[in-house]
Design an enzyme around this catalytic site. Sequence first.
Site: not given
Length: 545
Positions: A181, A252, A319
């Site tokens: 991440d 990410h 995302e």
Amino acid sequence: MTDLTDVTDATDVIPRPRHAVAQDACFDLGPDTRLVADEGAGHTERWLRATLGAATGLPLAPGEGGGGAVRLSLDGALADEGYRLNIAPDGVRLTGGGPAGLFWGAQTLRQLLGPDAFRRAPLPGRRWRLPLGRIEDAPRFGWRGLMLDVSRHFMPKDGVLRQLDLMAAHKLNVLHFHLTDDQGWRIEIKRHPKLTGTGSWRSRTKFGHRASPLWEDKPHGGYYTQEDIREIVAYAAARHITVVPEIDVPGHSQAAIAAYPELGNTDVIDTTALSVWDTWGVSPNVLAPTENTLRFYEGVFEELLELFPSEFVHIGGDECPKDQWRASATAQARMAELGLADEDELQSWFIQHFDTWLAGRGRRLIGWDEILEGGLAKGAAVSSWRGYAGGIAAARAGHDVVMCPEQQVYLNFREDDGEDEPVPIAFVRTLEDVYRFEPVPAELTPEESGHVIGTQANLWTEVTENQERVDYQLFPRLAAFAEVAWSALPAPADRDYAAFERRMATHYRRLDALGVAYRPPAGPRPWQRRPGVLGRPMDGPPPNK
């Protein structure tokens, strides 16, 4: 010497078996009780002897004997993960449809011996008894998972092995391992050593929610060597748990870009100035859609496939802010070259590339439900996290789905609205809320429902900085989730939560014996609180979408 006897009724088992009948009598285990394994049952025999031998102090010697026997065998007429347990006055017969079913039956046998069977050494004066009766059981779903984020806060290897034991005790069989991440890269990739040399450490860490003014001003990090990963995968496999790795692309990814700046959108920002992110939220720094990036990550996945034999490989896909792509001449040129209409389609192209690449190597891609944007990747499966809608759309399109909606089974969400709740995040999700979670939406037809291959609970670790905090967020709610994933329960409104609470009274004692720092029903203990550490509580029920 005190004679202590602790018999657990068959109806106290968690997850609840499909069929259980108990009698008011017991089979006693003693020094002469034998553990006998028929063909194919040797692995469970060894696990039982090691685990129950440590807790009881009994030898459980192999072969026939005069003190009765616990006999293990396989029966292909049962479901592979199903089992049948017969406890009679003269002995015990545990039969599994396959090795996994036999192992899950052994977990039930351990529960029936009482909470002290979960200890690592025998208590003096303990008498070991099993209630006579019969249990027939099999799981509802083939994918019964836990997603563990080790990027935001690193969990050392021993902690991961402990979580696998806790999963096995609850008959969960998939560890979704979130390894990368923005805040850290946690797996050794030999051809790209800077991923761990640079990408596994951040200089400091936000303490609490990202709006918190508090910082822990010391480096945080760590990673698993490839030998660590092999050990984790083998330890999981011995417990019939599949480890599904996740490598996040194309969002990410700031930790990877900090290690290798050429992976980022270099014509938009100075990627050489980036470091591993030290706060929470969604970083705007995403991978550049270049051939160099594709080749780099193909190399990552090549090493990954050698370490993880799982059918599925998770590629994230969630995302992914697209502002840098909109501002990047390189990204816009790639879109024009490919004939893509917008940045959503560029993300879909990125996902589809790895879908094809993995399929060519006999694996299947799974990603968060954002991979639906711009067109669903052919052959991909979906982890539906933003609610039910993504999973419904994917199932109707014929794609397999793992249901893990944040509103229901994000266990980093707070369990109570009390002022003492540590670092309260998002909506309240009580033990009862989790118990009444239904993974299969009523809108799906029977054929579409067949694409819901399972469910999983997710734990993101921004505000769970150590093992005790992980325990607090997971338990007891993971026990309720395990029952949802395993047992054939009635509709949510018809579930007997009061009966589940009564069974939990015994289960808390099992967790105590295992040393789990769970959240007590009455609320956090003084040392479990985090006074003054800012969270982000949300009021009212979560949106059910």
